[in-house]
Design a protein around this motif. Structure first.
Motif, PDB file in Angstrom:
ATOM      1  N   MET A  27      -1.664  14.891  -6.383  1.00  0.00           N
ATOM      2  CA  MET A  27      -0.505  14.440  -7.165  1.00  0.00           C
ATOM      3  C   MET A  27      -0.138  13.015  -6.760  1.00  0.00           C
ATOM      4  N   ALA A  28       0.078  12.127  -7.751  1.00  0.00           N
ATOM      5  CA  ALA A  28       0.399  10.733  -7.445  1.00  0.00           C
ATOM      6  C   ALA A  28       1.791  10.634  -6.822  1.00  0.00           C
ATOM      7  N   SER A  29       1.923   9.668  -5.904  1.00  0.00           N
ATOM      8  CA  SER A  29       3.208   9.426  -5.249  1.00  0.00           C
ATOM      9  C   SER A  29       3.577   7.962  -5.410  1.00  0.00           C
ATOM     10  N   PRO A  30       4.825   7.691  -5.712  1.00  0.00           N
ATOM     11  CA  PRO A  30       5.233   6.297  -5.844  1.00  0.00           C
ATOM     12  C   PRO A  30       5.384   5.598  -4.500  1.00  0.00           C
ATOM     13  N   ASP A  31       5.288   6.345  -3.432  1.00  0.00           N
ATOM     14  CA  ASP A  31       5.501   5.803  -2.095  1.00  0.00           C
ATOM     15  C   ASP A  31       4.238   5.087  -1.600  1.00  0.00           C
ATOM     16  N   LEU A  32       3.945   3.927  -2.156  1.00  0.00           N
ATOM     17  CA  LEU A  32       2.761   3.164  -1.756  1.00  0.00           C
ATOM     18  C   LEU A  32       3.065   2.383  -0.479  1.00  0.00           C
ATOM     19  N   LYS A  33       2.050   2.298   0.376  1.00  0.00           N
ATOM     20  CA  LYS A  33       2.185   1.560   1.619  1.00  0.00           C
ATOM     21  C   LYS A  33       1.433   0.243   1.504  1.00  0.00           C
ATOM     22  N   ILE A  34       2.035  -0.812   2.031  1.00  0.00           N
ATOM     23  CA  ILE A  34       1.482  -2.153   1.859  1.00  0.00           C
ATOM     24  C   ILE A  34       0.076  -2.264   2.450  1.00  0.00           C
ATOM     25  N   ARG A  35      -0.175  -1.550   3.549  1.00  0.00           N
ATOM     26  CA  ARG A  35      -1.510  -1.647   4.159  1.00  0.00           C
ATOM     27  C   ARG A  35      -2.565  -1.046   3.232  1.00  0.00           C
ATOM     28  N   GLN A  36      -2.229   0.016   2.516  1.00  0.00           N
ATOM     29  CA  GLN A  36      -3.176   0.606   1.563  1.00  0.00           C
ATOM     30  C   GLN A  36      -3.461  -0.372   0.412  1.00  0.00           C
ATOM     31  N   VAL A  37      -2.404  -1.034  -0.062  1.00  0.00           N
ATOM     32  CA  VAL A  37      -2.578  -2.010  -1.144  1.00  0.00           C
ATOM     33  C   VAL A  37      -3.439  -3.174  -0.657  1.00  0.00           C
ATOM     34  N   GLU A  38      -3.222  -3.611   0.585  1.00  0.00           N
ATOM     35  CA  GLU A  38      -4.037  -4.693   1.144  1.00  0.00           C
ATOM     36  C   GLU A  38      -5.508  -4.275   1.227  1.00  0.00           C
TER      37      GLU A  38
END
Length: 301
Positions: A1-12
């Motif tokens: 299930m998708a979560s809006p709680d994205l972490k900056i390190r994952q985006v990097e």
């Protein structure tokens, strides 16, 4: 299930993999291990709720969704890069503003000289210089409409701090070629019956100067009164008389008049005005240091 709680390190990690195309090179870009990189990508895919990469013949290829997402990520990182660049410029004192006010004795010529040099050393900094009476300068600092001020007389105020920068003797100025210019030090007796250009009677400096001449029993020809030291210099340069002025103005008046020491010494003061409880910026600290160095040079002249 998708979560809006994205972490900056994952985006990097996602951005690095899109730019470097392999886990190895992406991990090197972020200075982490390959397993850590793979874990970040897997966690990111779980967060967004769809696959970002497919493996074909040993290569990772971004999905259509990944390309769409990457466009948005880049837009966000452009903003972050701008913030990083701004922080670097601020740290290097190449961005920001410096708002200064000063009384005429220092703001009409001396501060512009110092600020011009400061601006060359710190390109990108917006500089404002206002010229006001000492009381107005204090009010501007107290209300934090300017960063710091410079005044020629102590004016206490509960919202400001006064730091005395100088306690130097006034200088005697004479028209170029005046007969007294051959002397290195002038005394009240030397100025007996000389035409004298003075400050108005309402000025503390005028009262102090007059008292010295009275104590020595020396009469002068009081010919002209002027409020500003720069105006007094102009009168003296035109031959209207001799005068005593502050050492700051005297330090750059030598191009127009003869400047000599005067005894007994009549002290002149300059104060730095700052707001109580307001920490100084790096730009303010740097300029104050430059000014103190310039004042040290005046003391030796």
């Amino acid at each position: 299930m998708a979560s809006p709680d994205l972490k900056i390190r994952q985006v990097e990690a996602f951005r690095a993999l899109m730019q470097r195309h392999t886990v190895t090179r992406a991990a090197q870009m972020l200075h982490i291990s390959q397993p850590a990189m793979s874990r970040l990508i897997a966690d990111f895919e779980e967060r967004v709720g769809f696959a970002l990469f497919t493996r074909q013949q040993g290569r990772l290829l971004p999905t259509v969704e990944a390309n769409v997402l990457y466009t948005e990520v880049e837009r966000a990182f452009v903003g972050l890069d701008s913030i990083t660049q701004a922080a670097q410029q601020i740290r290097a004192m190449r961005r920001g503003s410096l708002r200064i006010a000063g009384s005429p004795a220092v703001a009409l010529e001396w501060l512009p000289r110092l600020l011009t040099s400061f601006a060359r050393e710190h390109p990108g900094v917006d500089i404002t210089l206002l010229t006001h009476s000492s009381s107005t300068v204090v009010q501007l600092v107290a209300s934090q409409r300017i960063d710091i001020g410079f005044i020629a007389e102590a004016m206490p105020h509960p919202a400001v701090r006064l730091d005395r920068l100088t306690h130097e003797p006034m200088r005697c100025i004479l028209p170029a070629g005046h007969r007294l210019a051959r002397k290195r030090v002038l005394k009240p007796e030397d100025l007996r019956d000389e035409p004298f250009v003075s400050f108005p009677l309402s000025f503390d400096a005028r009262r102090t100067i007059d008292r010295v001449f009275v104590e020595h029993g020396v009469a002068r020809q009081m010919t002209v009164e002027a409020q500003l030291s720069q105006t007094i210099v102009a009168f003296v340069a035109q031959g209207a008389g001799v005068a005593l002025i502050d050492p700051v103005t005297a330090s750059f008046a030598g191009e127009r008049v003869a400047v000599r020491r005067f005894e007994p010494a009549i002290a002149d003061e300059l104060y730095l005005v700052s707001a109580v409880g307001s920490p100084a910026s790096s730009l303010v600290t740097a300029f104050a240091a430059d000014m103190k160095l310039a004042l040290e040079k005046i003391k030796t002249t």
